[in-house]
Design a protein around this motif. Structure first.
Motif, mmCIF file in Angstrom:
data_model
loop_
_atom_site.group_PDB
_atom_site.id
_atom_site.type_symbol
_atom_site.label_atom_id
_atom_site.label_comp_id
_atom_site.label_asym_id
_atom_site.label_seq_id
_atom_site.Cartn_x
_atom_site.Cartn_y
_atom_site.Cartn_z
ATOM 1 N N LEU A 255 2.188 69.822 -9.956
ATOM 2 C CA LEU A 255 3.177 68.920 -10.545
ATOM 3 C C LEU A 255 2.980 68.836 -12.059
ATOM 4 C CD1 LEU A 255 5.470 66.827 -10.070
ATOM 5 C CD2 LEU A 255 3.703 65.090 -9.831
ATOM 6 N N PHE A 256 1.749 68.907 -12.499
ATOM 7 C CA PHE A 256 1.453 68.854 -13.932
ATOM 8 C C PHE A 256 1.398 70.253 -14.522
ATOM 9 C CE2 PHE A 256 0.100 64.949 -12.075
ATOM 10 C CZ PHE A 256 0.595 64.014 -12.968
ATOM 11 N N SER A 257 0.611 71.114 -13.918
ATOM 12 C CA SER A 257 0.525 72.498 -14.374
ATOM 13 C C SER A 257 -0.313 73.318 -13.401
ATOM 14 C CB SER A 257 -0.126 72.556 -15.764
ATOM 15 O OG SER A 257 -0.434 73.895 -16.112
ATOM 16 N N ARG A 258 0.033 74.572 -13.272
ATOM 17 C CA ARG A 258 -0.852 75.510 -12.591
ATOM 18 C C ARG A 258 -2.033 75.789 -13.515
ATOM 19 N NH1 ARG A 258 1.001 78.540 -8.110
ATOM 20 N NH2 ARG A 258 2.935 77.578 -7.423
ATOM 21 N N PRO A 259 -3.100 76.367 -12.987
ATOM 22 C CA PRO A 259 -4.165 76.823 -13.888
ATOM 23 C C PRO A 259 -3.589 77.876 -14.842
ATOM 24 C CG PRO A 259 -4.882 76.879 -11.574
ATOM 25 C CD PRO A 259 -3.411 76.632 -11.564
ATOM 26 N N VAL A 260 -3.924 77.773 -16.136
ATOM 27 C CA VAL A 260 -3.350 78.695 -17.128
ATOM 28 C C VAL A 260 -4.465 79.418 -17.896
ATOM 29 C CG1 VAL A 260 -1.258 77.293 -17.452
ATOM 30 C CG2 VAL A 260 -3.248 76.914 -18.939
ATOM 31 N N PRO A 261 -4.149 80.591 -18.446
ATOM 32 C CA PRO A 261 -5.148 81.259 -19.297
ATOM 33 C C PRO A 261 -5.370 80.459 -20.578
ATOM 34 C CG PRO A 261 -3.060 82.473 -19.292
ATOM 35 C CD PRO A 261 -2.927 81.382 -18.275
ATOM 36 N N ILE A 262 -6.458 80.729 -21.251
ATOM 37 C CA ILE A 262 -6.861 79.935 -22.423
ATOM 38 C C ILE A 262 -5.769 79.903 -23.495
ATOM 39 C CG2 ILE A 262 -8.116 81.859 -23.549
ATOM 40 C CD1 ILE A 262 -9.101 78.119 -23.589
ATOM 41 N N THR A 263 -5.031 80.980 -23.620
ATOM 42 C CA THR A 263 -3.987 81.046 -24.659
ATOM 43 C C THR A 263 -2.910 79.981 -24.459
ATOM 44 O OG1 THR A 263 -2.897 82.706 -23.305
ATOM 45 C CG2 THR A 263 -4.237 83.510 -25.151
ATOM 46 N N GLN A 264 -2.737 79.516 -23.211
ATOM 47 C CA GLN A 264 -1.674 78.533 -22.952
ATOM 48 C C GLN A 264 -2.164 77.090 -22.976
ATOM 49 O OE1 GLN A 264 0.711 79.563 -19.473
ATOM 50 N NE2 GLN A 264 0.489 81.739 -19.985
ATOM 51 N N VAL A 265 -3.476 76.903 -23.154
ATOM 52 C CA VAL A 265 -4.028 75.548 -23.139
ATOM 53 C C VAL A 265 -3.430 74.648 -24.244
ATOM 54 C CG1 VAL A 265 -6.168 74.237 -23.568
ATOM 55 C CG2 VAL A 265 -6.122 76.019 -21.827
ATOM 56 N N PRO A 266 -3.312 75.145 -25.492
ATOM 57 C CA PRO A 266 -2.734 74.276 -26.531
ATOM 58 C C PRO A 266 -1.325 73.791 -26.173
ATOM 59 C CG PRO A 266 -3.782 76.200 -27.519
ATOM 60 C CD PRO A 266 -3.782 76.441 -26.045
ATOM 61 N N ALA A 267 -0.515 74.648 -25.565
ATOM 62 C CA ALA A 267 0.841 74.249 -25.188
ATOM 63 C C ALA A 267 0.819 73.178 -24.107
ATOM 64 C CB ALA A 267 1.636 75.474 -24.711
ATOM 65 N N VAL A 268 -0.130 73.278 -23.176
ATOM 66 C CA VAL A 268 -0.240 72.273 -22.115
ATOM 67 C C VAL A 268 -0.650 70.928 -22.723
ATOM 68 C CG1 VAL A 268 -1.515 71.604 -20.025
ATOM 69 C CG2 VAL A 268 -0.740 73.964 -20.300
ATOM 70 N N ILE A 269 -1.603 70.962 -23.644
ATOM 71 C CA ILE A 269 -2.041 69.720 -24.303
ATOM 72 C C ILE A 269 -0.864 69.106 -25.066
ATOM 73 C CG2 ILE A 269 -3.572 68.711 -26.058
ATOM 74 C CD1 ILE A 269 -5.631 70.893 -25.366
ATOM 75 N N GLN A 270 -0.152 69.950 -25.804
ATOM 76 C CA GLN A 270 0.992 69.500 -26.600
ATOM 77 C C GLN A 270 2.060 68.852 -25.716
ATOM 78 O OE1 GLN A 270 1.793 69.536 -29.934
ATOM 79 N NE2 GLN A 270 3.825 68.707 -29.440
ATOM 80 N N ARG A 271 2.309 69.503 -24.578
ATOM 81 C CA ARG A 271 3.365 69.026 -23.693
ATOM 82 C C ARG A 271 3.075 67.628 -23.156
ATOM 83 N NH1 ARG A 271 4.478 71.311 -17.716
ATOM 84 N NH2 ARG A 271 5.971 69.707 -17.076
#
Ligand code: C2E
Ligand code: CA
Ligand code: CA
Ligand code: CA
Length: 275
Positions: A255-271
């Motif tokens: 519901l929040f996010s699937r596990p993502v590679p490190i490159t996508q972590v900043p976008a998840v934090i931002q979101r």
């Protein structure tokens, strides 16, 4: 009956051979992958219902196998444990995850899974201390997730290890709570900081009365023992609403996010947390 048994043994032999063969290949590939560092760490956000923000990430190991694509950790971790590869592999994950987390905003913690074999190995406490020193990550930003198989394997060593970790500020969660044999007696005897409610219970929330009752009881039990609770496998708004109503502290799931590679972590934090 005797000859029947012998006959059935022979019948299964070729199949056994094939399985053994596959297993040997897997072993060879695992050793090779560790040598070449062909593993990756993915990150899944953990969301705090208290602050309504992401409070950290769980590190989840990924193996991109040359012929088979992504192989599930559920498949290769038991083999790595048997081969004695889990200690170097687990220490690699710990190091990589702490290195990455040391660059995140200060409030965010990193949760790392530790297998029973690794947790009670002689080097665990040293590896954690050395990793924190080398990466500069404060101990309070690290959580280790263990399952109760740790306690079954070596209850004596566990208490001492838990205390050494706590002295460094590192917290320990009991993962997959409710799926084992004797979770309740373990909770009473070991100083965990957190209980992770297994996704099997979260899945059935709202669908079965019994499940809602169990989840409520686990959250209450945790609170009365001074432990926080995290629910994993949260996929729907309905599940989230129930967990919120029951006073669960943290949630995690697609519901929040699937596990993502490190490159996508900043976008998840931002979101979720904004700038
Ligand atoms: P786990 O620690 O219980 O991790 C949760 C699993 O649920 C992960 O599977 C995650 O991708 C998945 N998941 C997260 N949200 C959802 C959701 O909303 N729905 C569903 N259906 N699944 C969700 P994954 O990554 O395949 O890992 C499987 C298991 O492998 C982990 O279970 C953990 O026991 C083990 N594992 C993963 N990484 C490591 C590691 O670095 N070291 C050790 N020792 N074990 C690891
Ligand atoms: Ca976990
Ligand atoms: Ca779990
Ligand atoms: Ca699990």
């Amino acid at each position: 009956a005797k000859s029947e048994a012998r006959g059935s043994f022979r019948f299964f032999e070729p199949e056994m051979d094939a399985r053994l063969q596959a297993r040997r290949l897997m072993e060879r590939d695992l050793r090779d992958a560790l040598a070449r560092e062909a593993f990756e760490v993915y990150y899944q956000p953990i969301y705090s219902l208290g602050t309504e923000r992401i409070c950290g990430f769980e590190a989840l190991l990924r193996w991109n196998h040359p012929g088979r694509g992504f192989v599930s950790p559920a498949e290769f971790i038991p083999i790595a444990e048997e081969l004695g590869l889990i200690v170097p592999l687990g220490e690699w994950v710990l190091r990589r995850a702490c290195e990455e987390a040391s660059r995140w905003p200060d409030g965010l913690k990193i949760a790392v899974n530790v297998s029973a074999v690794q947790f009670t190995s002689a080097s665990l406490v040293t590896a954690v201390r050395e990793t924190l020193r080398a990466t500069g990550l404060p101990g309070r930003r690290l959580e280790l997730e263990i399952t109760e198989s740790v306690l079954v394997a070596n209850p004596g060593a566990t208490t001492a290890i838990l205390h050494s970790l706590r002295a460094m500020g590192v917290r320990v969660s009991m993962d997959d709570f409710g799926t084992g044999y004797s979770s309740l007696s373990y909770l009473r005897s070991f100083p965990f900081d957190k209980i992770k409610i297994d996704q099997a219970f979260v899945r059935d929330l709202g669908a079965t009365d019994g499940t809602d009752f169990i989840v409520r009881a686990v959250i209450g039990l945790g609170a009365s023992l001074g432990m926080t609770t995290t629910a994993e496998g949260v996929e729907t708004e309905a599940q989230l609403a129930r967990l919120r109503a029951e006073g669960c502290d943290e949630v995690q799931g697609y519901l929040f996010s699937r596990p993502v590679p490190i490159t996508q972590v900043p976008a998840v934090i931002q979101r979720w947390n904004g700038a």
